[in-house]
Design an enzyme around this catalytic site. Structure first.
Site, PDB file in Angstrom:
ATOM      1  N   ALA A 125      12.049  24.779 -43.372  1.00  0.00           N
ATOM      2  CA  ALA A 125      13.099  24.935 -44.379  1.00  0.00           C
ATOM      3  C   ALA A 125      13.065  23.829 -45.422  1.00  0.00           C
ATOM      4  O   ALA A 125      12.575  22.724 -45.161  1.00  0.00           O
ATOM      5  CB  ALA A 125      14.472  24.952 -43.702  1.00  0.00           C
ATOM      6  N   CYS A 126      13.589  24.161 -46.610  1.00  0.00           N
ATOM      7  CA  CYS A 126      13.795  23.174 -47.668  1.00  0.00           C
ATOM      8  C   CYS A 126      12.451  22.578 -48.094  1.00  0.00           C
ATOM      9  O   CYS A 126      11.552  23.299 -48.497  1.00  0.00           O
ATOM     10  CB  CYS A 126      14.780  22.111 -47.171  1.00  0.00           C
ATOM     11  SG  CYS A 126      15.405  20.971 -48.405  1.00  0.00           S
ATOM     12  N   ILE A 127      12.265  21.265 -47.988  1.00  0.00           N
ATOM     13  CA  ILE A 127      11.020  20.610 -48.383  1.00  0.00           C
ATOM     14  C   ILE A 127      10.026  20.528 -47.226  1.00  0.00           C
ATOM     15  O   ILE A 127       8.876  20.125 -47.424  1.00  0.00           O
ATOM     16  CB  ILE A 127      11.316  19.194 -48.954  1.00  0.00           C
ATOM     17  CG1 ILE A 127      10.112  18.623 -49.717  1.00  0.00           C
ATOM     18  CG2 ILE A 127      11.760  18.260 -47.825  1.00  0.00           C
ATOM     19  CD1 ILE A 127       9.670  19.429 -50.921  1.00  0.00           C
TER      20      ILE A 127
ATOM     21  N   PRO B 262       8.185  22.759 -45.911  1.00  0.00           N
ATOM     22  CA  PRO B 262       6.901  23.408 -46.182  1.00  0.00           C
ATOM     23  C   PRO B 262       5.839  22.474 -46.777  1.00  0.00           C
ATOM     24  O   PRO B 262       4.656  22.796 -46.748  1.00  0.00           O
ATOM     25  CB  PRO B 262       7.283  24.527 -47.157  1.00  0.00           C
ATOM     26  CG  PRO B 262       8.656  24.913 -46.733  1.00  0.00           C
ATOM     27  CD  PRO B 262       9.317  23.594 -46.406  1.00  0.00           C
TER      28      PRO B 262
ATOM     29  N   THR C  34      12.200  29.020 -46.186  1.00  0.00           N
ATOM     30  CA  THR C  34      13.368  29.302 -47.022  1.00  0.00           C
ATOM     31  C   THR C  34      13.716  28.054 -47.825  1.00  0.00           C
ATOM     32  O   THR C  34      13.499  26.932 -47.344  1.00  0.00           O
ATOM     33  CB  THR C  34      14.572  29.764 -46.167  1.00  0.00           C
ATOM     34  OG1 THR C  34      15.593  30.295 -47.020  1.00  0.00           O
ATOM     35  CG2 THR C  34      15.147  28.638 -45.338  1.00  0.00           C
TER      36      THR C  34
END
Length: 217
Positions: free
Chosen positions: A135-137, A139, A190
């Protein structure tokens, strides 16, 4: 009952795990009838940020595992003890700690280097074909784990997206309340607080991520 490994990166959006994202993730796992175990690397944070002022605290040090234990209510283990064979899935909430303590994306961008212990665990889950959610950063780490033009998202930030692509991923623009699924890699991502303006928006995407990860057989 499915059992999920959750890797945290500290405590606090600016230098660790985003607390709302972590709590939403853990709650969503339980709401889906699954259980979880939290993990974190046992090492010093990149730096310590005063969350009231946003300033770096010179000379201050905090341990990622110790700080993550605040979110996990003490029930947490070193990431080196996380074994894919003990779990059905892996999920990583965001917060800048994911890009500062789990890898160096916040500093090095397209030249980001993952933490070796964290990378070994995440790659082991990927190689075992266990479903995963980032999630968020987070990835930014997934790009180093999967590569191979694996589809993933951090929302729609052009600079961050270019960094992910340079690390071998294939960034896909995504609204805050949606997810991106790479079925072959069994990866779900996401934007969460890369785009969210309040906790409801963060919850919308994160709950979909958890539900989708847990639905993968």
């Amino acid at each position: 009952m499915k059992h999920v490994a959750v890797i945290l990166s500290g405590c606090g959006v600016y230098d660790g795990s985003e607390i709302y994202e972590a709590v939403i993730t853990l709650l969503s796992i339980r709401q889906q009838g699954a259980t979880y175990q939290c993990f974190a690397p046992d090492k010093d944070q990149l730096h310590v940020i005063n969350h009231l002022t946003g300033d770096t605290e010179p000379g201050a040090t905090r341990n990622v595992l110790t700080e993550s234990a605040r979110i996990a209510r003490g029930d947490i283990k070193p990431v080196t003890e996380c074994k894919p064979e003990d779990f059905d899935a892996l999920i990583l909430p965001g917060g800048f700690g994911a890009a500062k303590n789990l890898c160096t994306f916040a500093v090095d961008g397209a030249n980001s280097q993952p933490d070796t212990e964290v990378l070994n665990v995440c790659k082991a889950f990927a190689q075992a074909k266990k479903p995963a959610g980032y999630a968020c950063i987070a990835p930014a780490l997934a790009a180093s784990v999967y590569g191979n033009n694996t589809n993933m998202t951090i929302g729609n930030d052009c600079e961050a997206a270019q960094g992910l692509n340079a690390l071998g991923a294939q960034h896909v623009d995504c609204p805050v309340d949606e997810i991106v699924i790479d079925s072959e890699a069994r990866l779900v991502t996401t934007p969460a607080y890369m785009l969210a303006e309040d906790i409801l928006q963060a919850h919308a995407g994160l709950s979909k991520l958890v539900e989708t990860v847990l639905s993968m057989d």
